[in-house]
Design a protein around this motif. Sequence first.
Motif, PDB file in Angstrom:
ATOM      1  N   PHE A 187       0.803  -1.219   0.000  1.00 32.84           N
ATOM      2  CA  PHE A 187       0.000   0.000   0.000  1.00 32.84           C
ATOM      3  C   PHE A 187       0.841   1.277   0.000  1.00 32.84           C
ATOM      4  O   PHE A 187       0.405   2.303  -0.520  1.00 32.84           O
ATOM      5  N   VAL A 188       2.030   1.220   0.605  1.00 29.25           N
ATOM      6  CA  VAL A 188       2.863   2.427   0.688  1.00 29.25           C
ATOM      7  C   VAL A 188       3.916   2.449  -0.419  1.00 29.25           C
ATOM      8  O   VAL A 188       3.960   3.367  -1.238  1.00 29.25           O
ATOM      9  N   LEU A 189       4.767   1.420  -0.453  1.00 25.14           N
ATOM     10  CA  LEU A 189       5.927   1.459  -1.346  1.00 25.14           C
ATOM     11  C   LEU A 189       5.617   0.989  -2.767  1.00 25.14           C
ATOM     12  O   LEU A 189       6.444   1.165  -3.659  1.00 25.14           O
ATOM     13  N   THR A 190       4.460   0.388  -2.982  1.00 24.26           N
ATOM     14  CA  THR A 190       4.049   0.065  -4.358  1.00 24.26           C
ATOM     15  C   THR A 190       3.040   1.097  -4.848  1.00 24.26           C
ATOM     16  O   THR A 190       3.319   1.854  -5.774  1.00 24.26           O
ATOM     17  N   ALA A 191       1.863   1.141  -4.224  1.00 25.33           N
ATOM     18  CA  ALA A 191       0.840   2.080  -4.682  1.00 25.33           C
ATOM     19  C   ALA A 191       1.214   3.525  -4.357  1.00 25.33           C
ATOM     20  O   ALA A 191       1.071   4.418  -5.200  1.00 25.33           O
ATOM     21  N   GLY A 192       1.696   3.769  -3.134  1.00 20.15           N
ATOM     22  CA  GLY A 192       2.013   5.136  -2.740  1.00 20.15           C
ATOM     23  C   GLY A 192       3.157   5.733  -3.531  1.00 20.15           C
ATOM     24  O   GLY A 192       3.118   6.909  -3.901  1.00 20.15           O
ATOM     25  N   LEU A 193       4.177   4.943  -3.827  1.00 20.29           N
ATOM     26  CA  LEU A 193       5.348   5.442  -4.561  1.00 20.29           C
ATOM     27  C   LEU A 193       5.116   5.413  -6.067  1.00 20.29           C
ATOM     28  O   LEU A 193       5.118   6.451  -6.736  1.00 20.29           O
ATOM     29  N   SER A 194       4.902   4.228  -6.614  1.00 19.92           N
ATOM     30  CA  SER A 194       4.751   4.104  -8.066  1.00 19.92           C
ATOM     31  C   SER A 194       3.448   4.744  -8.537  1.00 19.92           C
ATOM     32  O   SER A 194       3.412   5.434  -9.564  1.00 19.92           O
ATOM     33  N   GLY A 195       2.369   4.541  -7.782  1.00 23.37           N
ATOM     34  CA  GLY A 195       1.089   5.135  -8.174  1.00 23.37           C
ATOM     35  C   GLY A 195       1.141   6.642  -8.219  1.00 23.37           C
ATOM     36  O   GLY A 195       0.550   7.281  -9.095  1.00 23.37           O
ATOM     37  N   ILE A 226      11.739  -0.648  -5.608  1.00 19.58           N
ATOM     38  CA  ILE A 226      12.979   0.142  -5.602  1.00 19.58           C
ATOM     39  C   ILE A 226      13.235   0.863  -6.919  1.00 19.58           C
ATOM     40  O   ILE A 226      13.840   1.947  -6.934  1.00 19.58           O
ATOM     41  N   LEU A 227      12.810   0.325  -8.074  1.00 23.74           N
ATOM     42  CA  LEU A 227      13.133   0.965  -9.352  1.00 23.74           C
ATOM     43  C   LEU A 227      12.569   2.380  -9.478  1.00 23.74           C
ATOM     44  O   LEU A 227      13.283   3.288  -9.941  1.00 23.74           O
ATOM     45  N   PRO A 228      11.293   2.636  -9.103  1.00 24.73           N
ATOM     46  CA  PRO A 228      10.832   4.032  -9.175  1.00 24.73           C
ATOM     47  C   PRO A 228      11.659   4.967  -8.304  1.00 24.73           C
ATOM     48  O   PRO A 228      11.942   6.108  -8.698  1.00 24.73           O
ATOM     49  N   GLY A 261      13.141  -1.274   1.920  1.00 24.28           N
ATOM     50  CA  GLY A 261      12.201  -0.418   2.642  1.00 24.28           C
ATOM     51  C   GLY A 261      12.675   1.008   2.801  1.00 24.28           C
ATOM     52  O   GLY A 261      12.044   1.953   2.318  1.00 24.28           O
ATOM     53  N   SER A 262      13.814   1.187   3.461  1.00 21.63           N
ATOM     54  CA  SER A 262      14.287   2.544   3.748  1.00 21.63           C
ATOM     55  C   SER A 262      14.740   3.260   2.481  1.00 21.63           C
ATOM     56  O   SER A 262      14.484   4.451   2.305  1.00 21.63           O
ATOM     57  N   ALA A 263      15.437   2.545   1.579  1.00 17.40           N
ATOM     58  CA  ALA A 263      15.886   3.173   0.333  1.00 17.40           C
ATOM     59  C   ALA A 263      14.695   3.654  -0.485  1.00 17.40           C
ATOM     60  O   ALA A 263      14.695   4.780  -1.005  1.00 17.40           O
TER      61      ALA A 263
END
Length: 624
Positions: free
Chosen positions: A109-117, A302-304, A436-438
Amino acid sequence: MSTTAVHTNEHIGHDDAHDHEHHELNFVEKYIFSTDHKTIAKQFLITGIIWALIGGGLSIIFRLQLGFPDMNLEWLRPILGKWITSTGQIDSEFYLALVTMHGTIMVFFVLTAGLSGTFSNFLIPLQIGARDMASGFLNMLSYWFFFLSGVIMFISFFIETGPASAGWTVYPPLSALPTAMQGSGLGMTLWLVAMVFFIVSSLLGGINYVTTVINLRTQGMSFFRLPLTIWAFFLTAVIGILSFPVLFSAALLLVFDRSFGTSFYLSDIYIGGEALPNVGGSPILYQHLFWFLGHPEVYIVILPALGITSEVIATNSRKPIFGYKAMILSLLGITILSFVVWAHHMFVSGLSPFLGSIFMFLTLIIAVPSAVKAFNYLTTLWRGNIIFTPAMLFSIGLVSFFISGGLTGIFLGNSAVDINLHDTYFVVAHFHLVMGSASFFGMMAGIYHWFPKMFGRMMNEKLGYIHFWLTFVGVYLVFFPLHYIGIAGFPRRYYSFTNFDAFQDFTDLNTFVSVAAIITFSAQFIFLFNFFYNIFRGRKAPANPWGSNTLEWTTPRVPGHGNWEGDIPKVYRWPYDYSKPGAPEDFIPQHIPLTETPESNLPHEIEQLKEEGIEVKAANAGKS
């Protein structure tokens, strides 16, 4: 892509922009069920921030249990209710639910949808020169499927038996048997339903991103003129499209085992001394299916962040990114290799040693393109005229975590060493640093860098600096000590360790980690104030506050639906013409023709103009 196709898209987009100007949108159309990619990006961002607070808060609760095992947590009863025992401790089954939901929320929810989305939606049309995504309607559906997924997951916190309790990987048999424990019941069912909606959201978004990048680039925007952000978002979407359906199939078979009496993952199971009728299944099948998504998911996360970091470091170093094509090839290498290393998560599952050696080799090979990226970041920073904005600090922090956390991955990629370190806190420390942190730091870098374009205002830099240093130091204080605990054999997900004599020596270190985690989590409220206050009260942003070259900074300060009021700019150069010899300024935007910069044109650019029938004499034509 043909020139005709580009012009057709541009003219249609221009007409659409005028249609939006004539049709006054009401509040619901403009801010809730919007098809504007910028509004949808903000929806993903705000929702992701809310989930980050929830997921981070859960980690603080279980760190209290680990760091202060004898503390009376009765004061948490108003929040946790019956999950606080009569002795004032967290219920042992609910502890596993906390770990499960923390991992699920932060990874998906955070590092996939929140970042990439957020950043794929916001930047792809703006940086490739498009009016919007290929399908605004599907883009809107992508967010609302994500929102529905979040609602279902949130509801699971309030049911009688509690949320899912099988770890964020939801391994069977705990996830396949509704009677195994309290968290295996309705909470597990809601987890599976929520993840189905999340997968649908991810696929809708990914298909949209790929289609937009391939078909809607403005005139002159070839693939080798794309910013590295777009390459990262594009390849992230490709990974998601190919891997998320496998998780969907794993979840579907899990539903069959739970509800329809099948035995895909179950065999020879006993509950209370009584054998269940399930035979012929294998929980290892689930591990294969899950990790075929699970390891590409690491790179979906991590890629985004790496793409954002590429843009921020080049801009604030006032230098061209070092090894542009090597960076693209490394992204492609990571994309391909991410699909063939999943079984390094399964070295202790009874995997054939021969297969284990193959997966070990492939795992170590994937370190090569990752090292290329780290090397190129450091070389870009080397002797750069660095401007230490908050975004730049978070980008440098990402590089630090990527290197330090990546080095520990070499240990875990070795099957012989992994047998001793598997499922210890060494693994927890490794992936929290490198993934996570990166990724979180990449997200923060993106927010600080593109906040002026998102909201037309500036964030407070001093608060940004405080936020960075507290978070950067805090992350290392939390996760670096966990490597030592893991090497000593401290197992992850254990509710209590005080009953083990071997782990008594780590009581003080666990307390230290928990205090550091509380301080680091508290520091995020500085960011929250800085973010929400400056959306409304921040000073107005200039048109191009960072002196960037990419196309988003050619739009109005707060672009409307359609992005550009007139024609879409054409592209004449790559996005990293910083500090070019002979140029009067230290940056040349992509839409500036080569004919307007004769004093700084390089030999290959002069040849390009000659091929177009344009004679240009450059002051530095003799330079190679």
